[in-house]
Design a protein around this motif. Sequence first.
Motif, short mmCIF file in Angstrom:
data_model
loop_
_atom_site.label_atom_id
_atom_site.label_comp_id
_atom_site.label_asym_id
_atom_site.label_seq_id
_atom_site.Cartn_x
_atom_site.Cartn_y
_atom_site.Cartn_z
N GLN A 1 -23.11 8.95 -17.80
CA GLN A 1 -22.79 9.26 -18.84
C GLN A 1 -23.30 8.24 -20.08
OE1 GLN A 1 -21.70 11.92 -19.00
NE2 GLN A 1 -20.87 11.73 -17.27
N GLU B 1 -29.95 7.33 -18.36
CA GLU B 1 -30.80 7.55 -18.73
C GLU B 1 -31.35 8.61 -17.54
OE1 GLU B 1 -34.82 9.68 -21.84
OE2 GLU B 1 -34.27 6.98 -20.93
N LEU C 1 -17.51 11.04 -23.45
CA LEU C 1 -18.72 10.13 -23.69
C LEU C 1 -19.75 11.49 -23.13
CD1 LEU C 1 -19.19 6.72 -21.68
CD2 LEU C 1 -18.18 7.62 -24.28
N SER C 2 -20.36 12.46 -22.59
CA SER C 2 -20.48 13.58 -22.52
C SER C 2 -20.74 14.23 -23.56
CB SER C 2 -20.18 14.12 -20.97
OG SER C 2 -19.07 15.14 -21.07
N LYS D 1 -21.23 13.36 -26.86
CA LYS D 1 -21.54 12.18 -27.81
C LYS D 1 -22.50 11.75 -27.43
CE LYS D 1 -17.32 9.62 -28.42
NZ LYS D 1 -16.81 10.56 -29.90
N ARG D 2 -23.28 12.64 -25.97
CA ARG D 2 -25.17 12.77 -26.23
C ARG D 2 -25.66 13.55 -26.09
NH1 ARG D 2 -25.78 13.29 -20.95
NH2 ARG D 2 -24.61 13.48 -19.33
N ASP D 3 -26.84 13.94 -25.99
CA ASP D 3 -27.45 15.29 -25.62
C ASP D 3 -27.99 15.05 -23.76
OD1 ASP D 3 -27.41 15.63 -28.46
OD2 ASP D 3 -29.83 13.93 -28.05
N ALA E 1 -30.06 13.01 -21.90
CA ALA E 1 -30.19 11.51 -22.55
C ALA E 1 -28.70 11.30 -22.45
CB ALA E 1 -29.87 11.33 -23.81
N GLY E 2 -29.14 9.16 -22.32
CA GLY E 2 -27.92 8.82 -21.85
C GLY E 2 -27.20 7.80 -23.44
N MET E 3 -25.67 7.38 -23.34
CA MET E 3 -25.76 6.66 -24.05
C MET E 3 -26.37 5.31 -24.16
SD MET E 3 -23.54 8.04 -25.77
CE MET E 3 -22.38 7.00 -26.49
N PRO F 1 -29.65 3.70 -25.22
CA PRO F 1 -30.94 4.29 -25.25
C PRO F 1 -31.97 3.12 -24.72
CG PRO F 1 -30.44 2.48 -27.08
CD PRO F 1 -29.11 3.02 -26.50
#
Length: 524
Positions: A177, A180, A250-251, A253-255, A258-260, A262
């Motif tokens: 999570q 990237e 967490l999964s 809250k992200r696209d 993408a990863g948490m 940046p």
Amino acid sequence: MFRFMLRRDRVQLPVWITGIVITVVGTLSAYANLYDTEAFRQESAQMLGSPAAIAMTGPEFYLDNYTLGAMMGHQMIGYTAIVVALMSVLLIVRHTRKEEETGRTELVRASVTGRHASSTAALMLAVGTNIVLALVIALGLASSGADSITWEGSILFGAALASVGIVFSGLTLFIVQLMEHARGAIGISAGLIAVAYTLRALGDMGAETLSWLSPIGWAQQTSVYVDHNWLPILLSLAFTVIMVAAAYPLSTKRDVGAGMLPPRRGKASASTLLTKPIGLAYRLQRTNIIVWSLGILLLGMAYGSFIGEAETWVENMGDVAENMLPGMDAGDFANSFAAMFMSVTVVIATIPALQSILRIRGEEKDGRLEGMLAGALSRYRLLGSYVVTALVNAGILAFLAGLGMGLAGSQSMNDSSLIGDLVAAGLLYTPAIWLTIGVAVALIGFIPRAASYSWAVLVFAILAIYLGGALQLPEWVMNLSPFQHIARYPAEDFQWTSLFWLTGISAVLIATGMYSYRRRDLKQ
């Protein structure tokens, strides 16, 4: 989703399980033949009672009554747990982050599939695989009929290994999570395996609290075939639940993809080196090379710090040393000890070297090579850049392994000449690493889909070093490993002929692989 993942791994999973089970059960059979009397087992326990030996094997409490069961718990759980943890990490990353990276997860979620379906199915697969592995190991050990190998101990042995795999399944699900890319998730997860093993080693040498910070330490604290402590298993399950509970929110809250965390912004313009294929090949692997180089240097230093204990061991063992090491004085034993540690360190250093050459196969599968080859760039230059990077990386890692061990070993032995000897000992293994790279290049050229099978050379080398003697493998089988043909310097003299042969075979494999790569189609 679970059935689909099971279908995709219908070959890999049986290979993992069968390989681990054969190793564990085969080791028990070898121990039963080699240590068939209590006297032999107690002599072995006496040898393994030093801090260095405990760091490599397991807690000291296994040594009090060194039965066959205690030997299995002491010597096999730690090493086998590393393999089980790595299996679980690769399973989770393959079916989660890798699927997002290729874009398949987004297509699946476009239908009626829930957001957590892929993660849940991957977790089910990893947990289920570890449970099956635990049951098969327990059945194989308990049915052997060996002395002190009870059903309860065998079930706990399997459960201890499975608990490590389940912990790292949950931990990796959390890490994917954050990252990237799949390579980042694998790198961090594999690094945490190394941290867990190091904490276990330091804790078992005296700082017991550190052992309880490691999932591998929890597995060994089960005291299989001795006291049968099930509490660490519950601790592993509790930790897994915490990791999974943190991963699912967490999964959301992200696209997708993408990863948490940046990604770091790159420079606005590329350097001159980056415009060359070899510069690009190095840039793609720079972080991995730096991290592994530092790790190999520290590993060499850790092993080198124990070389100075050789003389003390010989003195403390007394008659045991005379029986097991006839005609060998303390200095010879120290050199043999250094040579053994060097072989282990260099084999581990082969991992990043092999990753380096296999990176081009990953680029091909992801479809990024077609755009590069559409211009004036030739296939020889493209593949050659990865080959050169891998070969140079192999030499650097072998040098750092020897340098780290030499720096620490010279201090522990009060002998500065040991630095040069151990640096040479590490560099002597370079042709063996090159041959492993050559096998990978040949497979990339001839059978690209089978390129990952080049790992079999490394896996066999590890088994030959760790278990070859215990399993009493025939000499011709041991000689199948390229590392077996390298002289154990400084305990043995140079063998230039074998070095020339290994280098020549490596050159032939690389040349034929590159020629075939030029003539075949790109495949995904």
